[in-house]
Design an enzyme around this catalytic site. Structure first.
Site: not given
Length: 248
Positions: A50, A52, A111, A201
């Site tokens: 998932r 954000d 990522y 992040r």
């Protein structure tokens, strides 16, 4: 029933993340709506990871089961037709066995975080990168990133609402580079089997403190060992985060 694996690309700006939520639009909602328009009935879609609100994807992976078999290309074309005009697209679709699961069959996730390091505010890249005014020291950021490689308790980089059973993760790669075509375009690349909520992040936000000179590289090691979210740096904006791909 035939199971399909789709690789999905999307611009996350219009959505409140991947997962379906009441009263707000999500990538899952628009994808499942497109699939329902194609076959005439609701089909649940399962995702590899998932994302954000505001996070983008180059190679998100989903799977779903259809009540009859269609050519994979026909499935991809039909879904893309019904996804218009949403900025979501299936870029690959294949038939897979019933033992395949987009999430549980995954071996590694990749990522990338994008920073545009310039004095001027972002225009074309607004919503697609984090614009940072102060010049960043890439060498210092990479020195700091090295402390995070390996198996650690990443509580310092874990969101308070994270639902993972354990904060222990193995980070296989965390490296900061400049684009060959534009030295102001900085990329943070990271790889792991799985990540905690906001881990990427939060790591990026901490590395930026080092890049700006506010922290020394060794301060990241101290923050990691504290196992306390308050010891870490800020959470980088969602704008610059991209789900790149999944290994199976």
């Amino acid at each position: 029933m035939q199971r399909y694996k789709c690789t999905v690309e999307y611009n996350g700006r219009p959505y409140h993340g991947w997962q379906f939520q009441e009263e707000v639009i999500s990538v899952q909602q628009v994808f499942e709506t497109a699939l329902e328009k194609f076959i005439g009935q609701f089909v649940r879609v399962y995702v590899s990871g998932r994302t954000d609100a505001g996070v983008h994807a180059f190679g998100q992976v989903v799977h779903f089961d259809l009540p009859r078999t269609y050519p994979a290309d026909a499935v991809m074309n039909a879904i893309n037709h019904h996804l218009k005009p949403d900025p979501v697209a299936v870029i690959d679709c294949v038939e897979v066995g019933e033992d395949f699961h987009a999430r549980f069959s995954s071996k590694k996730r990749y990522y990338m975080y994008r920073i545009v390091n310039r004095r001027a505010p972002l225009t074309v890249d607004a919503g697609l990168a984090w614009g940072i005014f102060k010049s960043l020291d890439i060498d210092a950021m990479n020195e700091a990133a090295a402390y995070l490689i390996g198996t650690h308790d990443f509580t310092t980089f874990r969101a308070s609402e994270c639902q993972a059973k354990s904060p222990i993760k193995t980070l296989e790669k965390l490296v900061v580079t400049r684009s060959e075509h534009d030295p102001l375009d900085i990329r943070v690349h990271t790889e792991s089997r799985s990540f905690l909520h906001h881990q990427v992040r939060n790591m990026v936000g901490t590395l930026v403190l080092v890049g700006k000179g506010n922290w020394k590289p060794v301060d990241v090691k101290t923050a990691l060992e504290a196992c306390d979210r308050k010891a870490g740096g800020p959470t980088a904006p969602a704008d610059g985060l991209y789900f790149v791909k999944v290994d199976y």
